[in-house]
Write an enzyme that holds these catalytic residues in place. Sequence first.
Site, short mmCIF file in Angstrom:
data_model
loop_
_atom_site.label_atom_id
_atom_site.label_comp_id
_atom_site.label_asym_id
_atom_site.label_seq_id
_atom_site.Cartn_x
_atom_site.Cartn_y
_atom_site.Cartn_z
N SER A 187 21.60 25.73 31.92
CA SER A 187 23.01 25.89 31.89
C SER A 187 23.71 27.13 32.71
O SER A 187 24.84 26.96 33.19
CB SER A 187 23.78 25.49 30.46
OG SER A 187 23.67 26.77 29.74
N ARG B 203 25.72 26.44 35.93
CA ARG B 203 27.09 26.60 35.63
C ARG B 203 27.70 27.34 36.97
O ARG B 203 28.63 27.09 37.58
CB ARG B 203 27.58 27.48 34.36
CG ARG B 203 28.97 27.68 34.40
CD ARG B 203 29.11 28.71 33.33
NE ARG B 203 28.90 27.96 31.96
CZ ARG B 203 28.11 28.06 31.06
NH1 ARG B 203 27.21 28.86 31.32
NH2 ARG B 203 28.07 27.08 29.89
N ASN C 148 30.05 25.67 40.03
CA ASN C 148 31.42 26.12 40.22
C ASN C 148 31.40 26.38 41.89
O ASN C 148 32.38 26.16 42.30
CB ASN C 148 31.51 27.33 39.38
CG ASN C 148 32.34 26.75 38.15
OD1 ASN C 148 33.57 26.29 38.03
ND2 ASN C 148 31.38 26.76 37.04
#
Lengths: 291, 156
Positions: free
Chosen positions: A225, A229, A233
């Site tokens: 993660s 992440r 993004n």
Amino acid sequence: MAAGEQTSSEYIKHHLTNLTFGKDQDGVWRLAESAQEAQEMGFYAIHLDSMGWAIGLGLIFIILFSMVARKATTGVPTGLQNSIEMIIEFIDSNVKDTFSHTNKLIAPMALTAFMWVLLMNLMDLVPVDWVPQLATFIGSNFFGMDPHHVYFKIVPTTDPNVTMGMSLSVFFLALFYSIKNKGVGGFVGELTLHPFSSKNFLVKIILIPINLFLEGVSLLAKPISHGLRLFGNLYAGEMIFILIALLPLYVQWTLSVPWAIFHILVIVLQAFIFMVLMIVYMNMAHETGDH
Amino acid sequence: MNINLTLIGQAISFAIFVWFCMKFVWPPITSALDQRKKTISEGLSAAEQGQQALEKAKVDVEEKLLEAKTEAKSIIAMAEKRQGDILDEASVKASQEASKKIKLAEQEVEQLSMRLKESLKKDLSKLVIDGAEMILKKEIDKSAHDKAIKDLVNKI
């Protein structure tokens, strides 16, 4: 928009393919000429654009900061030193707030991660066609490459290899510190005796596989993660820039300007989140107290 | 979106950058920051001390000024008193001197008048005798007359 005969999907695909240098199926090391080929190269390939930009941006960070560090005065700081001191104090206060142990590695690592990721994210603000077009021009004119097969991505953090490379480094470092600080027994105990625990020895034994499963998932989810992440993004951000670039020229700015302004926030925020998570994971690796 | 050697390349470059940052970037800047923090806090405390010293000096100055003023007042008072004393003394001395001078003058006048009286007495008696001689030229016993004149003189 790129060369006229491209369809939209080709255009998007072109923008999302890295300049890949790797071992093809015949065992020859060469540049991949299509996304398909790059995929077939498998693990033994390297994204020259991601690595080049990442290392280049990292060098900019290192050179800038070490230049200031060498001339750092205790007197009144000048402009550049001032801003760099601001960054350093910002990182330092974050590390002190989150990391409650002594480890000389954490703060410099947080600084490196923050500045590096920030610079890599910033490349997202360069208009999506400039550098790829320039690369196409150079590649086709000086290296005799097919202009449709010159791939060039300039935002390293939209490459999962880059973000996962960093998050996995943090993960292994956290494992190392966990075992170093808690001992192998403590580390294994953390994985097997929580969150369900019992005073009855037999029940405890029965609960071990359940605990191991739960803790194992949460342990492995962290680096994934952490890396994804940042990747997600920035990838989404770049994707939207590419989609905006498909619109007619005269309306592009009505969308790309607001998105770019909004994206400035995302760039800084994601770099900050990446750094904070890193500090948090390192702090967890140093916690020796019971849970 | 292929996972490949870039992953390892990135991990290696991350490690190198972190090492470099830990070695050559972080320590000099943070030590400079700490040093400056120390210098500033020292400067601030020195300034505070200076302020306190200044305040104390002000109080001291006021005290000294007050002292000096009272001293000056007492000196002036003393001088005034001394002036009065000197004036008094001088007037006393002057009056003494004056009375002394007057006395001397009186004595002199007295002496002068005495001497004048004496010489006047002598002149007068001689005149009387001459006159009597001229009148009583012939028969008068000189000694008897002398005696009479002497008595007369004494009477005068």
